[in-house]
Design a protein around this motif. Structure first.
Motif, PDB file in Angstrom:
ATOM      1  N   ASP A 190      -4.318  -2.680 -16.108  1.00  9.76           N
ATOM      2  CA  ASP A 190      -4.139  -1.176 -16.340  1.00  9.76           C
ATOM      3  C   ASP A 190      -3.542  -0.404 -15.040  1.00  9.76           C
ATOM      4  O   ASP A 190      -2.707   0.227 -15.131  1.00  9.76           O
ATOM      5  N   SER A 191      -4.345  -0.717 -14.089  1.00  9.05           N
ATOM      6  CA  SER A 191      -3.805   0.166 -12.709  1.00  9.05           C
ATOM      7  C   SER A 191      -2.582  -0.341 -12.317  1.00  9.05           C
ATOM      8  O   SER A 191      -1.764   0.595 -11.796  1.00  9.05           O
ATOM      9  N   GLU A 214       0.886  -1.184  -0.024  1.00 13.43           N
ATOM     10  CA  GLU A 214       0.034  -0.163   0.147  1.00 13.43           C
ATOM     11  C   GLU A 214       0.722   1.262   0.078  1.00 13.43           C
ATOM     12  O   GLU A 214       0.448   2.262  -0.619  1.00 13.43           O
ATOM     13  N   VAL A 215       2.230   1.241   0.633  1.00 13.56           N
ATOM     14  CA  VAL A 215       2.896   2.460   1.000  1.00 13.56           C
ATOM     15  C   VAL A 215       4.347   2.475   0.183  1.00 13.56           C
ATOM     16  O   VAL A 215       4.525   3.311  -0.584  1.00 13.56           O
ATOM     17  N   MET A 235      -6.563   2.932  -6.800  1.00 13.67           N
ATOM     18  CA  MET A 235      -7.482   2.050  -7.454  1.00 13.67           C
ATOM     19  C   MET A 235      -8.633   1.879  -6.641  1.00 13.67           C
ATOM     20  O   MET A 235      -8.605   0.936  -5.808  1.00 13.67           O
ATOM     21  N   ASN A 236      -9.569   2.845  -6.668  1.00 15.48           N
ATOM     22  CA  ASN A 236     -10.814   2.957  -5.987  1.00 15.48           C
ATOM     23  C   ASN A 236     -10.212   2.783  -4.311  1.00 15.48           C
ATOM     24  O   ASN A 236     -11.036   2.093  -3.588  1.00 15.48           O
ATOM     25  N   GLY A 237      -9.277   3.624  -4.007  1.00 16.05           N
ATOM     26  CA  GLY A 237      -8.849   3.674  -2.672  1.00 16.05           C
ATOM     27  C   GLY A 237      -8.060   2.311  -2.184  1.00 16.05           C
ATOM     28  O   GLY A 237      -7.748   2.266  -1.047  1.00 16.05           O
ATOM     29  N   GLN A 238      -7.821   1.640  -3.308  1.00 20.84           N
ATOM     30  CA  GLN A 238      -6.682   0.363  -2.885  1.00 20.84           C
ATOM     31  C   GLN A 238      -5.465   0.402  -3.770  1.00 20.84           C
ATOM     32  O   GLN A 238      -5.416   1.435  -4.925  1.00 20.84           O
ATOM     33  N   SER A 239      -4.404  -0.343  -3.441  1.00 21.54           N
ATOM     34  CA  SER A 239      -3.254  -0.085  -4.208  1.00 21.54           C
ATOM     35  C   SER A 239      -3.294  -1.315  -5.147  1.00 21.54           C
ATOM     36  O   SER A 239      -3.170  -2.440  -5.110  1.00 21.54           O
ATOM     37  N   PRO A 240      -2.769  -0.962  -6.690  1.00 21.49           N
ATOM     38  CA  PRO A 240      -2.663  -1.833  -7.368  1.00 21.49           C
ATOM     39  C   PRO A 240      -1.683  -2.919  -7.174  1.00 21.49           C
ATOM     40  O   PRO A 240      -1.681  -4.107  -7.820  1.00 21.49           O
ATOM     41  N   THR A 286     -11.368  -5.920  -6.704  1.00 18.27           N
ATOM     42  CA  THR A 286     -11.211  -7.080  -5.523  1.00 18.27           C
ATOM     43  C   THR A 286     -11.871  -8.609  -6.521  1.00 18.27           C
ATOM     44  O   THR A 286     -11.502  -9.540  -5.752  1.00 18.27           O
ATOM     45  N   TRP A 287     -11.941  -8.211  -7.637  1.00 22.65           N
ATOM     46  CA  TRP A 287     -12.341  -9.483  -8.588  1.00 22.65           C
ATOM     47  C   TRP A 287     -12.061  -9.030  -9.988  1.00 22.65           C
ATOM     48  O   TRP A 287     -12.323  -8.081 -10.281  1.00 22.65           O
ATOM     49  N   PRO A 288     -11.352 -10.080 -10.809  1.00 26.68           N
ATOM     50  CA  PRO A 288     -11.089 -11.475 -10.477  1.00 26.68           C
ATOM     51  C   PRO A 288     -10.086 -11.451  -9.338  1.00 26.68           C
ATOM     52  O   PRO A 288      -9.119 -10.953  -9.294  1.00 26.68           O
ATOM     53  N   ASN A 289     -10.511 -12.690  -8.658  1.00 21.13           N
ATOM     54  CA  ASN A 289      -9.410 -13.104  -7.493  1.00 21.13           C
ATOM     55  C   ASN A 289      -9.679 -14.575  -7.261  1.00 21.13           C
ATOM     56  O   ASN A 289     -10.830 -14.917  -7.085  1.00 21.13           O
TER      57      ASN A 289
END
Lengths: 481, 481, 481
Positions: free
Chosen positions: B336-337, A134-135, A142-147, A173-176
């Motif tokens: 892409d992200s 994350e850091v 990406m939507n408040g998440q880390s790629p 969060t998906w595909p996962n």
């Protein structure tokens, strides 16, 4: 998704299968009887999807599910109040088939899995690795998440799957298919992590590549280690003789040419039933910086778990299909010695050095912003694991060149000099007490016998004893040289 | 080598094969009808060579060429004025069968190949890699060429094949099967790079190992990435069900267990014909330091090429054989992200830092004589590609541990400190303006939100938000821990 | 173990097998006729062990041994005075079946093996690697031995197997299947290193994975190199056509799709018999820091061995099954050029630099306690071997990115700067003469043409010639760009 079980119950008779392995009786798996015919709902799914998704249709056609008339709808049906329910051509379904769904038939497998370390893999979020994703490596773009988490960590560990307002699964969060995935229905895991849809082939799940989805790479190269070992060598040479499609697949009965990862960690032997709790036969944990017996944490927490001795006994029972007990015991003597060497010589001192810098206020509070943090992480998380995994599966190149050789270099050529820089800096900055405390810790470490060579303080008699042993060895074999 | 086509024409009827894929009609490949019988010339070749080169004879005997009476002479015949023509047992032949020769029958395949990036691989000479091979790693000790280029670069990229005065091929330039080889007849490429002689087996060319001749290793590990992915896992588990010898080999019709490299990048689907232009379905270029959409360079040059959106649409059509459109779209959102994270956080700043040192006259003009040049090269050329390739093919270990983890370490622990050394040195040498300009560039970079953690300037609310999210996550799953 | 031969003699007729390969006659292998029936002793072994060790029983059941009525006792029987004899169910047996035991039937194979480099692998103890395992990485904590040696080095090189007072094998030294194992009966080697018990399958021994037990990893990645090469690519694509079970397995007769390690280094060709002396067809040794022709050491010692030219002629005879002589010769020209480049540009200068620091008293006497020692070791032992192995087997990625690229970085960015630190330190400490001598050595090295670029002293005409060549190249192909 309760409706699924509800729906299935009237169709099928639940029965306890009594599986007899080599005369041993064990109660095992509730299991539904096959359906008499394919349901009308699944017939309707198939009518379109055999055109739209011909590969999925063909894979399903080869599966045991097909033979048992378990079709699209039996697995994908959903309740209206399921968080990820969608309406599709008049039916309520969900894209994700979770372990909860699978457990309608495969209840024991899911129960075993849920008790395993695998099931906790998604809960690492908030841990050190997450700081990395994350850091350090990433950003919350990406939507408040880390790629970096989305494409990296989560793909093995599992994401927390989110449903968007429109009912679609959040692409963050998906595909996962991470093995510890946190599903919208509250269940944990992804059976498809190992049993790839839509054939769910036992051959595929039993092969080493299945585990290699996650257990490979610089930090936990179990797949590469296996490939180097005699076990792996024999697998690839004899794959056609492995009887990989056998339902019971008991080593020493159904096959004998080689074990795969599944053989030793999960599959049935003449004495043991198959298990989906992958840690069940493991006696050491080789994951953390300092290895300990696998029950040590639980014991400290006052829990009662299967002891490491029981686990080792079970793993030995697997070995026993092909090896004598003297060989098995001697192997464990060798393996234990390597783990203990790594612990004593490198891991415990290294951990103490890092803790000292922290305690003495010589480091920042931010993880991974200083070189020595990376150095230490490489030592235990990458190289130290490689050495231990190599010894665990008898792959000497991983024990030595990918492992201890690099551990030793990292310890003496990087960790110690970088540690000394902190001490010197502290001294310059007038932090005499902290510097002195840190200096003392390293001095103590380097005074232990296994480090004396590095400071030039190896006792004369030790050097001479080694030289004498070498000379004698050479003399013994000189006549053949 | 015109004579070859000339010779073939009277024997064969050129016809346009109308290939019908799942009802879709597309004009495809001019193709010669099989010869009625083996030519007298080839019979004479075979009379000796079946003794001299039994393996070549046997390989040919298994080939489609054999079945079509295409023998040694049909491919190896040459004109007297061909630069590499040799006289052998009364015939004029050439050792190298070039794409121009192959195009006598396989004209469309050669046309597609010639329009691809593959065809340009031999023209990298004069580039940065060539500086490495000729100067840094090598020396011009082999006929005025560098053994590092001869044995290294050229074996994948292709050599410029030279004919010696005596008519033999110059050993400095041949053997060589590099895909962009520059042939004596002026044609470009080497079909045998992928289609190994003399069987030219479709099985071999469709397997991932074929691409792994060049697409592997620390700098472009596509083969290793594929092997880790679920695609690779399923290929090895199901290789016997892949119908690899099928002439049309349409995914979803002829096979469905797994795709190989060829499936996605080249082979036919229900909608698309096979293509030998390997970039045809690629939307990003992951090769350069900073990734851009694959049509970006052409657009800048005012050329009209297939757009990245069209290419992505075609690749999605391949995915569509096995996956739903929501999964495909979500995959691309994730991929892409990752590319954009890599670009924004590491590649664009890194490139700017290197350009700044150059512009401010702080570096020498010689490439690779300073450590920071190697540091930067490792970052984008090795580690940055691994991260991007890993995300492109869903191999999380490459995205993370072989990729972004090492990118981050290289950026923060090497590139920035080494950059700062240039600034300090400039200051000491009295180059205050240059030092100040360089310092300012780095300060700007480190002021962007994704780097604030490193300078200890992460806003309090960001740290707290992360800690809060972690705490909430833990709370959500604590009851299950 | 004399009794074993003694026991076998009355039962069997020794005969000289005259093996005729493609018309060539060579006396080969004494070999026992199969036994008429399984011995009573082996029958008794089997009665229990088919229950106790079902896999071993099944493996044996598939073996040629089974077909020839060679059972447990024929191989495991021992004399009472054998050091590792144990008493078991009324019989005197030993756990280890040594090459001496195998030679009762397979005498020629054991003789060939015993003359090979493989047979000396266990005698490295006392060498540099042993310093690594015993002191740097390890500690003598396991029965006076180092776990690093036990689990690492010895597993490939071979342990000196010790028998404990109670007759059991010392777990410090066994299990061990290192190829140069020093056995209790005084014999050397472990046939099971390659021929895994208890099937002793020719398929398994002929596959590349067999050699990959030891020949892989960062320091000698022959397996990985092979896998990348066209030879490896064709093997995996055509494994079902390799006729791997053929008794004679002559390349060009019994198979032709690809060679494995065994094909080139050991197996029969139309001209050559099979050999268990793996160095028999090797012309260069690529093991040491500086490569030399494989007979060079023997010649220096006044010994007469098969010359490198004879070995190369034999290897060329293998190549000849599939390749023309012009291709073979040109390949060797390329390969030789790479080895010579590595020797001249990096290995000889690097070795000289290390020797200079030693001679001038600027280093400690202890190995591996200074960074430059690791630097130099990585250069030749890891990266330099990778470059050379890559060229030897035409795997360009190993030659270049895993090889020379890293050699060059190590040489210019680490070895030289670290060397200069010694010079500066010597100067500061007043060791002017030593500093001056060391400085002069490096200056001489850097004055040779291939290093002038690094000091900015590349002659203007060289730079211009390169730029001109690049410009011309670009011009030649610009119209096609």
């Amino acid at each position: 998704m309760k409706s699924k079980i509800h729906l299935l119950l009237p169709w099928a008779i639940l029965m306890v299968l009594t599986i007899t392995f080599s005369g041993q009786v064990s109660a095992k798996a509730l299991m539904l009887k096959p359906f008499k015919s394919l349901s009308d709902q699944s017939k309707e799914c198939v009518a379109c999807h055999k055109q739209e998704d011909p590969s999925i249709y063909a894979q399903w056609g080869r599966s045991k599910h097909f033979g048992a008339n378990v079709g699209c709808y039996e697995c994908h049906q959903a309740n209206n109040d399921d968080p990820d329910a969608i309406h599709h051509e008049g039916y309520t379904i969900s894209v994700i088939v979770s372990p909860k769904d699978c457990s309608a038939c495969h209840n024991e497998e899911v129960a075993e899995f849920s008790a395993s370390h695998h099931a906790n893999a998604g809960r690492i979020i908030g841990s050190l690795d997450n700081m990395l994703a994350e850091v350090v490596e990433g950003a919350m773009t990406m939507n408040g998440q880390s790629p970096a988490a989305v494409n990296g960590c989560w793909q093995c560990h599992g994401s927390e799957v989110k449903v968007m307002a429109n009912g679609d699964l959040d692409p963050t969060t998906w595909p996962n298919t991470g093995i510890g995935r946190l599903n919208p229905d509250g269940s944990v895991g992804a059976c498809t992590a190992c049993h790839q849809r839509h054939e769910f082939s036992m051959i595929q799940a039993r092969r080493p590549e299945a585990c290699g989805k996650c257990h490979l790479g610089p930090d936990h190269p179990q797949k590469e280690v296996y490939d180097e070992s005699k076990h792996g060598i024999n697998f690839y040479a004899n794959v056609d003789r492995m009887n990989m499609e056998s339902a019971k697949w008991i080593v020493g009965e159904d096959y004998d040419a080689a074990p795969t990862c599944a053989t030793c960690h999960m599959s049935a032997t003449r004495e043991l039933p198959v298990t989906h709790d992958v840690g069940n036969r493991i006696s050491w944990t080789l994951r953390p910086a300092v290895s300990e017996k696998i029950d040590a944490t639980a014991i400290k927490q006052g829990q009662t778990v299967k002891t490491w001795q029981e686990r080792r006994r079970d793993m030995s029972a697997v070995c026993d299909a092909c090896h004598t007990s003297s060989m098995i015991d001697s192997f464990y003597t060798q393996f234990d010695s390597l783990v203990e060497l790594y612990n004593t010589k490198f891991a415990i001192p290294g951990k103490r050095m890092m803790a000292t810098l922290q305690e003495q206020g010589l480091m920042t509070d931010v993880a991974f912003d200083e070189k020595i943090e990376w150095t230490w992480f490489y030592l235990w998380h990458h190289e130290g694991r490689r050495a231990r995994h190599g010894a665990a599966m008898m792959a000497p190149d991983y024990t030595q060149w990918h492992g201890l050789y690099e551990v030793a270099e990292r310890f003496y050529m990087e960790l110690i000099p970088e540690y000394n820089e902190y001490v010197e800096k502290a001294e310059k900055e007038g932090k005499h007490e902290a510097a002195e405390a840190a200096r003392k810790v390293l001095a103590e470490i380097l005074e232990s016998p296994e480090h004396l060579w590095f400071t030039g303080n190896e006792p004369k008699e030790v050097t001479e004893a080694r030289q004498k042993a070498q000379a004698e060895f050479k003399k013994r074999y000189a006549n053949e040289d």
